[in-house]
Design an enzyme around this catalytic site. Structure first.
Site, PDB file in Angstrom:
ATOM      1  N   TYR A 115      -2.460  26.495 -22.981  1.00 60.20           N
ATOM      2  CA  TYR A 115      -2.036  25.896 -24.256  1.00 60.20           C
ATOM      3  C   TYR A 115      -2.616  24.489 -24.329  1.00 60.20           C
ATOM      4  O   TYR A 115      -2.442  23.695 -23.399  1.00 60.20           O
ATOM      5  CB  TYR A 115      -0.506  25.832 -24.369  1.00 60.20           C
ATOM      6  CG  TYR A 115      -0.077  25.099 -25.620  1.00 60.20           C
ATOM      7  CD1 TYR A 115      -0.094  25.738 -26.864  1.00 60.20           C
ATOM      8  CD2 TYR A 115       0.286  23.751 -25.576  1.00 60.20           C
ATOM      9  CE1 TYR A 115       0.250  25.049 -28.019  1.00 60.20           C
ATOM     10  CE2 TYR A 115       0.630  23.057 -26.737  1.00 60.20           C
ATOM     11  CZ  TYR A 115       0.605  23.721 -27.950  1.00 60.20           C
ATOM     12  OH  TYR A 115       0.939  23.033 -29.094  1.00 60.20           O
TER      13      TYR A 115
ATOM     14  N   LYS B 248       2.133  13.198 -24.031  1.00 54.45           N
ATOM     15  CA  LYS B 248       3.518  13.504 -23.646  1.00 54.45           C
ATOM     16  C   LYS B 248       4.241  12.325 -22.964  1.00 54.45           C
ATOM     17  O   LYS B 248       4.838  11.517 -23.639  1.00 54.45           O
ATOM     18  CB  LYS B 248       3.543  14.771 -22.783  1.00 54.45           C
ATOM     19  CG  LYS B 248       3.137  16.034 -23.571  1.00 54.45           C
ATOM     20  CD  LYS B 248       4.293  16.962 -23.817  1.00 54.45           C
ATOM     21  CE  LYS B 248       4.068  17.898 -24.982  1.00 54.45           C
ATOM     22  NZ  LYS B 248       3.018  18.888 -24.847  1.00 54.45           N
TER      23      LYS B 248
ATOM     24  N   ASP C  78      -6.719  18.968 -18.955  1.00 58.20           N
ATOM     25  CA  ASP C  78      -5.676  18.650 -19.933  1.00 58.20           C
ATOM     26  C   ASP C  78      -4.391  18.373 -19.157  1.00 58.20           C
ATOM     27  O   ASP C  78      -3.651  19.285 -18.798  1.00 58.20           O
ATOM     28  CB  ASP C  78      -5.509  19.823 -20.907  1.00 58.20           C
ATOM     29  CG  ASP C  78      -4.409  19.566 -21.939  1.00 58.20           C
ATOM     30  OD1 ASP C  78      -3.662  18.582 -21.781  1.00 58.20           O
ATOM     31  OD2 ASP C  78      -4.303  20.361 -22.890  1.00 58.20           O
TER      32      ASP C  78
ATOM     33  N   TYR D 203       7.499  25.627 -35.772  1.00 60.98           N
ATOM     34  CA  TYR D 203       7.540  27.011 -35.262  1.00 60.98           C
ATOM     35  C   TYR D 203       8.821  27.716 -35.687  1.00 60.98           C
ATOM     36  O   TYR D 203       9.396  28.485 -34.900  1.00 60.98           O
ATOM     37  CB  TYR D 203       7.501  27.037 -33.723  1.00 60.98           C
ATOM     38  CG  TYR D 203       6.387  26.267 -33.087  1.00 60.98           C
ATOM     39  CD1 TYR D 203       5.065  26.710 -33.176  1.00 60.98           C
ATOM     40  CD2 TYR D 203       6.627  25.099 -32.375  1.00 60.98           C
ATOM     41  CE1 TYR D 203       4.030  26.014 -32.580  1.00 60.98           C
ATOM     42  CE2 TYR D 203       5.601  24.393 -31.770  1.00 60.98           C
ATOM     43  CZ  TYR D 203       4.316  24.855 -31.873  1.00 60.98           C
ATOM     44  OH  TYR D 203       3.302  24.160 -31.280  1.00 60.98           O
TER      45      TYR D 203
HETATM   46  C1  LIG Z   1       1.970  19.460 -25.706  1.00 61.31           C
HETATM   47  C2  LIG Z   1       0.588  19.750 -25.216  1.00 61.31           C
HETATM   48  C3  LIG Z   1      -0.530  19.550 -26.043  1.00 61.31           C
HETATM   49  C4  LIG Z   1      -0.413  19.115 -27.490  1.00 61.31           C
HETATM   50  O1  LIG Z   1       0.168  17.881 -27.624  1.00 61.31           O
HETATM   51  P1  LIG Z   1       0.803  17.457 -29.067  1.00 61.31           P
HETATM   52  O2  LIG Z   1       1.209  16.035 -28.858  1.00 61.31           O
HETATM   53  O3  LIG Z   1       1.953  18.382 -29.289  1.00 61.31           O
HETATM   54  O4  LIG Z   1      -0.262  17.614 -30.077  1.00 61.31           O
HETATM   55  C5  LIG Z   1      -1.779  19.796 -25.505  1.00 61.31           C
HETATM   56  N1  LIG Z   1      -1.932  20.212 -24.219  1.00 61.31           N
HETATM   57  C6  LIG Z   1      -0.880  20.403 -23.414  1.00 61.31           C
HETATM   58  C7  LIG Z   1      -1.115  20.836 -22.005  1.00 61.31           C
HETATM   59  C8  LIG Z   1       0.417  20.200 -23.878  1.00 61.31           C
HETATM   60  O5  LIG Z   1       1.463  20.419 -23.074  1.00 61.31           O
END
Ligand SMILES: *Cc1c(COP(=O)(O)O)cnc(C)c1O
Length: 421
Positions: free
Chosen positions: A141, A264, A235, A13
C-alpha cells in the site's frame, strides 16, 4: 447525523448510506481519546500510527505554539526558514548513508508521487528515455492518489475500479523463497530497460494487512535492484520513526535505499507533513546548468513552518526519550499477551514486530460486530479485512497496553466462539 441521512461531511472509505455515524471526538491526551458522550477510549491505533509520543505532547505543543506566533506559514518558492532547514539537516543525519537531500510535501501519498516523479526524471535528466515503469510488490500500500494507487496491490479494489486510469506497473511477490528471489531477479533482468524504480514497504506491508518480512528479504530486494542498476524507493511512511523497533526499518537490513518516503509519525501525529529523501546519486542528476533539469514539483504548503516545528520537536523527543526501547518493550508485551490466541481454531496467524501486534483470522469477521465489541471494552481499535491490529503510541503505559491486549484477545475469542465470551 443518523444512519443514511445525507450530510455535508464526506468520510473516508465509507459508504455514507450504510455506515453507522462516526463517534464524535472532543479531546485527546496521552493515549486516550475523549468522546462527546463522555466516554474515554484507550487508543490502540495512534491515529493511523502517527501519534508516537501520545496525543498533546507538551514539548510538541509548545514548539507549534511558538511557531504559530512567529510565522504560521510562508511560501517555499524563493523563501526558506529555520524550521525547514533544521529539519532537513536532522533527517539527513538520522537516515542511513548519503540520504541527504530532503524534499518536503504535505501527505504520504504525495511523498510517494514525488518519489515516483523523482525516479522518472532521474532517468530523463540522464538522457535515458523509456524508463516509465515501477516494480512493486503484491500486498503493498503506497497511498490513494493515482500514481501511488498504481503501485498498490493489484488485487485490491482500487486497481479493478480505476485500472484504466492507472499506469500499468510490474508486480512481484516479496522474495521470501529461493524461487521468489529467482523470479524477482528474472523480472528485473527482463524489464530493466523500462524500469524507473522498485518500490517497497520495508519490513511491514502496513495498510495492505500488516504483513511482515524478515530483514534478509529487504536486503535481497536491495541487492537485486542494485545488481540491475534500478533505484530502490523505500516507503517508510508506516515504518518510520520507531514503529518497527529501529528509527527506520531499513536500518535492520543494513541497506541504504536510493529514495525514502516519510510521513505519518514525522510530526508525532500533530500536523500533516511528508518528506521524500534522495541519495546524492539521485540528487546529482538534477544538479545542472539546465533549468529544465530541476525537480518539477512544488506543493503550495510545502515545508509548512508549523509542521516543521512539530517534526523538529518530535525528533527532540526521539533524542531525549527512550522511544526505541519502548517500542521493543511494547513488542515483548504484545507477543506475550497475544500468545494465548496462537493455534486457536479460526486464527490464521499472530504476528508481532516492534510496536505492531496483529491477529489474523482465517475468515473475514463481521467488522461492525467486532468494532462494537472493542468499543464496549473501552478501546479504540480498528480491525480491517481479516485482521485486528494494535499500533499504540510508543509512550503507552503498561496498564493501558494491557487493557488494549485484553480487549483484543477477548474480542477475538468472542469472534471465534460467539456467545461464550
Ligand atoms: C499511509 C501510507 C501512505 C499514504 O499516506 P497519506 O498521508 O495517507 O497520503 C503511503 N504509504 C504507506 C506505507 C502508508 O502507510
Amino acid at each position: 447525523m443518523t444512519r443514511g441521512s445525507p450530510t455535508s461531511l464526506w468520510r473516508p472509505y465509507t459508504q455514507m448510506k450504510l455506515a453507522a455515524p462516526p463517534l464524535e471526538a472532543v479531546a485527546t491526551h496521552g493515549t486516550r481519546i475523549r468522546l462527546a458522550d463522555g466516554r474515554e477510549l484507550v487508543d490502540g491505533v495512534a491515529s493511523w500510527w502517527t501519534a508516537v509520543h501520545g496525543y498533546n505532547h507538551p514539548h510538541i505543543a509548545e514548539a507549534v505554539s511558538r511557531q504559530l506566533s512567529a510565522m504560521p506559514h510562508v511560501m517555499f518558492g524563493g523563501l526558506s526558514h529555520a524550521p525547514a532547514e533544521s529539519l532537513a539537516k536532522r533527517l539527513a543525519a538520522l537516515l542511513p548513508g548519503d540520504l541527504d537531500h530532503v524534499f518536503f510535501s504535505d501527505s504520504g501519498s504525495v511523498a510517494v508521487e514525488v518519489a515516483l516523479k523523482m525516479a522518472a526524471q532521474y532517468w530523463l535528466n540522464r538522457g535515458i528515455a523509456g524508463r516509465t515503469k515501477v516494480l512493486a510488490f503484491r500486498g503493498g500500500y503506497h497511498g490513494d492518489t493515482m500514481g501511488a494507487m498504481s503501485v498498490c496491490d493489484p488485487e485490491e479494489g482500487m486497481h479493478r475500479r480505476f485500472g484504466a486510469w492507472l499506469p500499468e506497473q510490474i508486480f512481484c511477490d516479496l522474495s521470501r523463497t529461493e524461487a521468489e528471489i529467482r523470479s524477482l531477479d528474472a523480472t528485473l533482468a527482463h524489464h530493466r530497460d523500462v524500469l524507473a524504480a522498485v518500490i517497497v514497504e520495508p519490513l511491514v506491508q502496513g495498510a495492505g494487512g500488516m504483513r511482515m518480512h524478515p530483514p534478509e528479504v529487504l536486503a535481497t530486494i536491495d541487492r537485486l535492484a542494485k545488481r540491475h542498476g534500478i533505484p530502490l524507493i523505500a516507503d517508510e511512511i508506516f515504518t518510520g520513526f520507531g514503529r518497527t523497533g529501529s528509527l527506520f526499518a531499513c536500518e535492520q537490513a543494513g541497506i541504504v535505499p536510493d529514495i525514502v518516503c516519510l510521513s505519518k509519525a514525522l510530526t508525532g501525529g500533530t500536523m500533516t507533513l511528508a518528506a521524500t529523501v534522495a541519495r546524492t546519486e539521485i540528487f546529482s542528476a538534477f544538479w545542472s546548468d539546465d533549468p529544465a533539469a530541476a525537480l518539477m514539483h512544488g506543493p503550495t504548503f510545502m515545508a509548512n513552518p508549523l509542521a516543521c516545528a512539530a517534526a523538529n520537536a518530535s525528533l527532540d523527543l526521539f533524542e531525549r526519550e527512550p522511544r526505541l526501547a519502548q517500542a521493543q518493550a511494547i513488542g515483548e508485551r504484545l507477543a506475550d499477551g497475544l500468545a494465548d490466541l496462537h493455534g486457536r481454531p479460526g486464527i490464521a496467524d499472530i504476528r508481532v514486530l516492534g510496536a505492531i501486534g496483529c491477529v489474523q483470522f482465517d475468515h473475514a469477521p463481521d467488522l461492525a460486530t467486532l468494532k462494537e465489541r472493542l468499543l464496549a471494552r473501552g478501546v479504540w481499535v480498528r480491525p480491517f479485512g481479516d485482521i485486528l491490529y494494535l499500533t499504540p503510541a510508543l509512550t503507552i503505559d503498561a496498564a493501558d497496553l494491557d487493557r488494549l491486549i485484553e480487549a483484543v484477545v477477548q474480542a477475538a475469542c468472542d469472534e471465534l466462539a460467539p456467545g461464550d465470551g
